[in-house]
Write a protein that holds these residues in place. Structure first.
Motif, PDB file in Angstrom:
ATOM      1  N   GLU A 165       0.894  -1.310   0.110  1.00  0.00           N
ATOM      2  CA  GLU A 165       0.050   0.088  -0.035  1.00  0.00           C
ATOM      3  C   GLU A 165       0.758   0.980   0.133  1.00  0.00           C
ATOM      4  O   GLU A 165       0.431   2.528   0.065  1.00  0.00           O
ATOM      5  N   LEU A 166       2.142   1.238   0.098  1.00  0.00           N
ATOM      6  CA  LEU A 166       3.045   2.271   0.145  1.00  0.00           C
ATOM      7  C   LEU A 166       3.504   2.694  -1.417  1.00  0.00           C
ATOM      8  O   LEU A 166       3.725   3.687  -1.683  1.00  0.00           O
TER       9      LEU A 166
ATOM     10  N   ALA B 234      -0.832  -0.076   5.205  1.00  0.00           N
ATOM     11  CA  ALA B 234      -0.966   1.369   5.427  1.00  0.00           C
ATOM     12  C   ALA B 234      -1.833   1.487   6.795  1.00  0.00           C
ATOM     13  O   ALA B 234      -2.981   0.740   6.566  1.00  0.00           O
TER      14      ALA B 234
ATOM     15  N   TYR C 142       3.350   3.182   7.660  1.00  0.00           N
ATOM     16  CA  TYR C 142       3.267   1.918   6.660  1.00  0.00           C
ATOM     17  C   TYR C 142       4.227   1.085   7.075  1.00  0.00           C
ATOM     18  O   TYR C 142       5.310   1.269   7.598  1.00  0.00           O
TER      19      TYR C 142
END
Lengths: 138, 181
Positions: free
Chosen positions: A112-113, B99, B136
């Protein structure tokens, strides 16, 4: 030592023996992890984390064996500094490793980064090709 | 120096910590030594001035002790998990970067949550977005969306525990409302 305190002593000895063996086992876990994990990030897990527990157990055993009260504050301070510094070093190496693409995307179930980094890089006028060239150039 | 001075009350935790380190390193907690340590602590805090840490203004010891024990238990459990993964899975282990949006925007709470998450083996803070206070996190052995959701919940639970210990009153009431809802 008095004969009356013998049983107490042997309990302390037994506990510190167990703690020392388990603490050493944690160091072994770190070594095995370093050798067997596939990329930098997973290796960082093995390299930084089990030693927090391993050091705790070894310091605890040391404190039990020293039998003096003044050694405890030093041991506690040593462990607290370990707690404060380990995440920072792990974060710095992990962050640098992620940015220089020292990871295997096929071993990540989600990332997700990546989109966020791409977007930030795009905003500053860097393209992905620059990053690849920099990595390949080394 | 034009930076604003901070009150002694705000500086006190730092000074107390410095005195404890001083005493521990000298292995001497006699009043004279502590007094000299306090003098040096004040001097160091004045000379090497750091931006003040904004505290929430409360600290709940009754919640802090179980939280610390839970943390220790998690470290033990997760260490053995990493040992198992290293031996059993090795190169085939699947991980993920997840995240995790946090509730609090206080630097102290975000840092503390990140530290605790990073200290528990199996999770590593890769990046922090301070403006949205999002962490993250690289989690080891996160194979699917279900595992990712569990990791996200774990981190948010850690943050909830920290808010209950030392969050501001506003953060605490927001959390209580969220739990009640």
């Amino acid at each position: 030592m008095n004969p009356e305190t013998f049983s107490g002593d042997s309990v302390i000895d037994a506990v510190s023996a167990v703690f020392m063996v388990v603490g050493a086992l944690m160091s072994l876990a770190a070594a095995v992890g370093l050798l067997r994990f596939p990329d930098l990030m997973t290796r960082m897990h093995a390299a930084t984390k089990p030693q927090v527990l391993g050091l705790f157990l070894l310091l605890f055993a040391l404190g039990l064996q020293m039998r003096t009260w003044w050694v405890w504050p030093v041991l506690v301070v040593a462990w607290i500094f370990q707690l404060l510094t380990v995440p920072v070093s792990a974060h710095m190496v992990g962050r640098a490793g992620y940015r220089t693409k020292h990871l295997h995307p096929e071993l990540l179930s989600t990332d997700e980064l990546e989109a966020v980094v791409q977007q930030a890089a795009g905003k500053r006028g860097f393209t992905d090709d620059d990053g690849d060239e920099a990595t390949a150039g080394r | 120096m034009s930076r604003k001075r901070i009150s002694l009350r705000q500086e006190l935790p730092l000074l107390v910590w410095l005195v404890i380190v001083w005493g521990a390193l000298w292995r001497d907690f006699s009043p004279g030594n502590l007094l000299f340590g306090a003098l040096i602590a004040v001097l160091v805090a004045r000379l090497f001035y750091l931006p003040p840490v904004e505290l929430g203004g409360r600290f709940n010891v009754l919640r802090a002790v179980p939280f610390a024990l839970m943390f220790l238990a998690k470290v033990v459990a997760a260490s053995f998990q990493v040992l198992y993964l290293a031996v059993a899975k090795g190169p085939k282990v699947i991980s993920a970067v997840v995240a995790v949006p946090l509730r609090s925007h206080s630097d102290l709470l975000v840092t503390a949550t990140g530290h605790i998450t990073a200290l528990i083996p199996g999770s590593l803070v890769v990046e922090v977005d301070r403006s949205t206070s999002t962490l993250y996190i690289h989690g080891i052995n996160v194979r699917n969306a279900e595992d990712a959701a569990r990791l996200r919940k774990d981190v948010r639970d850690t943050e909830a525990g920290l808010i209950r210990i030392m969050g501001t009153q506003a953060e605490l009431s927001a959390l209580n409302q969220e739990v009640a809802a």
